[in-house]
Write an enzyme that holds these catalytic residues in place. Sequence first.
Site, PDB file in Angstrom:
ATOM      1  N   CYS A 173      -3.862 -11.299  -0.295  1.00  0.00           N
ATOM      2  CA  CYS A 173      -3.568  -9.910  -0.643  1.00  0.00           C
ATOM      3  C   CYS A 173      -1.517  -9.637  -0.220  1.00  0.00           C
ATOM      4  O   CYS A 173      -1.434  -8.524  -0.643  1.00  0.00           O
ATOM      5  CB  CYS A 173      -4.228  -8.940  -0.024  1.00  0.00           C
ATOM      6  SG  CYS A 173      -3.912  -9.355   1.769  1.00  0.00           S
ATOM      7  N   PRO A 215       1.264  -9.344   2.861  1.00  0.00           N
ATOM      8  CA  PRO A 215       2.154 -10.795   3.036  1.00  0.00           C
ATOM      9  C   PRO A 215       1.806 -12.179   3.203  1.00  0.00           C
ATOM     10  O   PRO A 215       1.127 -12.219   3.881  1.00  0.00           O
ATOM     11  CB  PRO A 215       3.053 -10.085   3.571  1.00  0.00           C
ATOM     12  CG  PRO A 215       2.482  -9.363   4.742  1.00  0.00           C
ATOM     13  CD  PRO A 215       1.158  -8.875   4.001  1.00  0.00           C
ATOM     14  N   THR A 225       0.791  -1.714   0.037  1.00  0.00           N
ATOM     15  CA  THR A 225      -0.110   0.015   0.259  1.00  0.00           C
ATOM     16  C   THR A 225       0.992   0.930   0.132  1.00  0.00           C
ATOM     17  O   THR A 225       0.244   2.154  -0.395  1.00  0.00           O
ATOM     18  CB  THR A 225      -0.854   0.311   1.101  1.00  0.00           C
ATOM     19  OG1 THR A 225      -1.409  -1.260   1.518  1.00  0.00           O
ATOM     20  CG2 THR A 225      -1.686   1.341   1.211  1.00  0.00           C
TER      21      THR A 225
HETATM   22  N1   CP Z   1      -2.095  -6.375   0.878  1.00  0.00           N
HETATM   23  C1   CP Z   1      -0.827  -5.412   1.508  1.00  0.00           C
HETATM   24  O1   CP Z   1      -2.200  -4.660   2.312  1.00  0.00           O
HETATM   25  O2   CP Z   1      -0.416  -5.280   2.059  1.00  0.00           O
HETATM   26  P1   CP Z   1       0.300  -3.584   2.591  1.00  0.00           P
HETATM   27  O3   CP Z   1       0.251  -4.253   4.187  1.00  0.00           O
HETATM   28  O4   CP Z   1       2.147  -4.620   2.566  1.00  0.00           O
HETATM   29  O5   CP Z   1       0.549  -2.546   2.216  1.00  0.00           O
END
Ligand code: CP
Length: 665
Positions: free
Chosen positions: A594, A596, A384
Amino acid sequence: MFALQTSINSMMSVYSETGDYGNVRVSGEILLNISYSYKTGALNVLVRECRCLATGDERRQRTDAYVKTYLLPDKSRQSKRKTSIKSNTTNPVFNENLRYVVSHSQLEMRTLQVSVWHHDRFGHNNFLGETELTFDSWEFETQIEEWFALQPRNESYVDSVMHYKGELTVVLKYIPAERNVSLPLDQVQVKKGFLKGKKKNITLPKGGMVELLVKEAKNLTAVKGGSSDPFVKGYLLPDDKKSTKHKTAVVKRTVNPRWNHTFTYCGLQHSDLDSVCLELTVWDREPFASNVFLGGVRLGAGTGSSGEKLEEMRGERVGKAALDSVNLEGRSFLTLKDFNAEEIKPILWVSADLKHRIKHRGEYVPLLQGKSIAMIFEKRSTRTRMATETGFSLLGGHPCFLTPQDIHLGVNESTTDTARVLSGLADVVLARVYSHSSLEHLDIDASIPVINGLSDLYHPIQVLADLSTLQEHYGSLKGLTLAWIGDGNNVLHSFMMSLAKLGVNLKVATPKGYEPDANVTQEAQLLSKQFGTKLQFLMDPMEAARHSSVLVTDTWVSMGQEEEKKKRLKDFHGYQITMQTGSVAAPDWTFLHCLPRKAEEVDDEVFYSPRSLVFTEAENHKWTIMGLMVCILTDYTPQIPKLKFKKNMWEKDIKNRILSSVCHL
Ligand SMILES: NC(=O)OP(=O)(O)O
């Protein structure tokens, strides 16, 4: 030979901005809450609701209402604001804020025009009434909430203000045939490239010639920063093949351009002059969006009707027409619950358009030039953060990454004060928070849009990326079945608030005690009923996977749940997605996560297989965040037609990918 010198304002314009108002009888009232903030220079027009509206479509006995405002005399699209459309009600409730940034001294000279319309997907929108508010004797510190009676169209205002779009000076000549044939070849103006290598074979046009000198224009509408980049386009109508199109050069940064450019139209008999007409339209050149129509005129006795050109003249290109009923400018994005399908689809479309233009065509598209985003992250992030920072920069904007260690939020300064300060320093806030209520507070206090970058309740930007990934791969979302296998968490909640609206079925398999939130579940059940999709809550992962097209999971231990890790791993035993889970899914099944990711949720065989779309999904995080930002901060219209993804193309592609994977084995 005759010569004519004229100007637009001396002739009746056929290019009414007022459009087709339909014949709906006007009735009802509108409740508006209006306030002005000296601090932010924002006029907030909170459209609460309407009551007792007329029926917009008598034949179908329905009213799909929306509200549109202009801050007159500016009738350009920069001044246009719209609410969403409320389906099938004559008492629509909007509660949507339409915001203008304007100094109070300017505002005193403006008129707020508020009109209500019936949205007709297949024809002309019908006018349902309007009201106008002036601000010359307004108590700016006072907030008012009042019912205003809707009135029929104010024709005198339409005539005096809306029709006047400036003046165009032209000199028009007809050169009869006997004089025309004596013209030397280099005076016969034809399209560029036509003479190349063909000088010997050229046949001089028969008949007379109309010669039009486009001299200058005055008092054109300024569409950007007090000026425009105008040019003139001309057609001799009727012209079904667009073969008579001529254009002047663009004169930059002026509302009083001088062109002195001549258009010539050959092969006309004198008697033709009674049936043809010369259509001249003035446009503002927009390098990264549709050109803006500034005004037009038709000279001559003929009607020269040509529906195609009229459509183009009004700027209603494919993209524009389809987006016109949706205005997301200034909207916050806290949850997909607040967005209907007609609002979600344009975000996906703009995202796909940006991906196509920037990634595939290598274009520079600085739609967010001069804009800043405040990115508040209470929790860590890879995708994000990177997607927002790189995406916002790629569009010419400036991202600022802020953590609780960097700013005073919640420590030295209240959320309210931080929200107000950020509203003056940035154009939009994206916040990743522990508690969804923090976002809601931020949104109440901020006068700029607030984007949910993840909260305990929802993760809507993740689901935008997922929807875009599925749209790319399957060519269409409708009819897919998504199986969620794992924790009933924020990502699932966002799926539950959006899938039914897009015609996607959902099966959810969670261990006992890890079901999604009860309120979200209740809302999802209503949506599934409303849109006729299937929604099932199960405990058996294989049952969820059976015949499903998309298998999805997420972490079993979200940020902040680390202490529960041991218990959670035990409780989720048997929920890992493997090829065995896929063996009962639809033949073209794919996998989403989505990220990790941990191996206990999905094994390597699935995660790194061609079925897995996870890395495209991660990349699409960026394009969809960019698409969302563009939708809420600009009135951009996609440059390319709505992208079409053919299903058979995808099938071929995935088969090839699976085949190549088999070869590797
Ligand atoms: N999927 C997602 O929101 O990844 P991040 O936590 O790395 O932003």
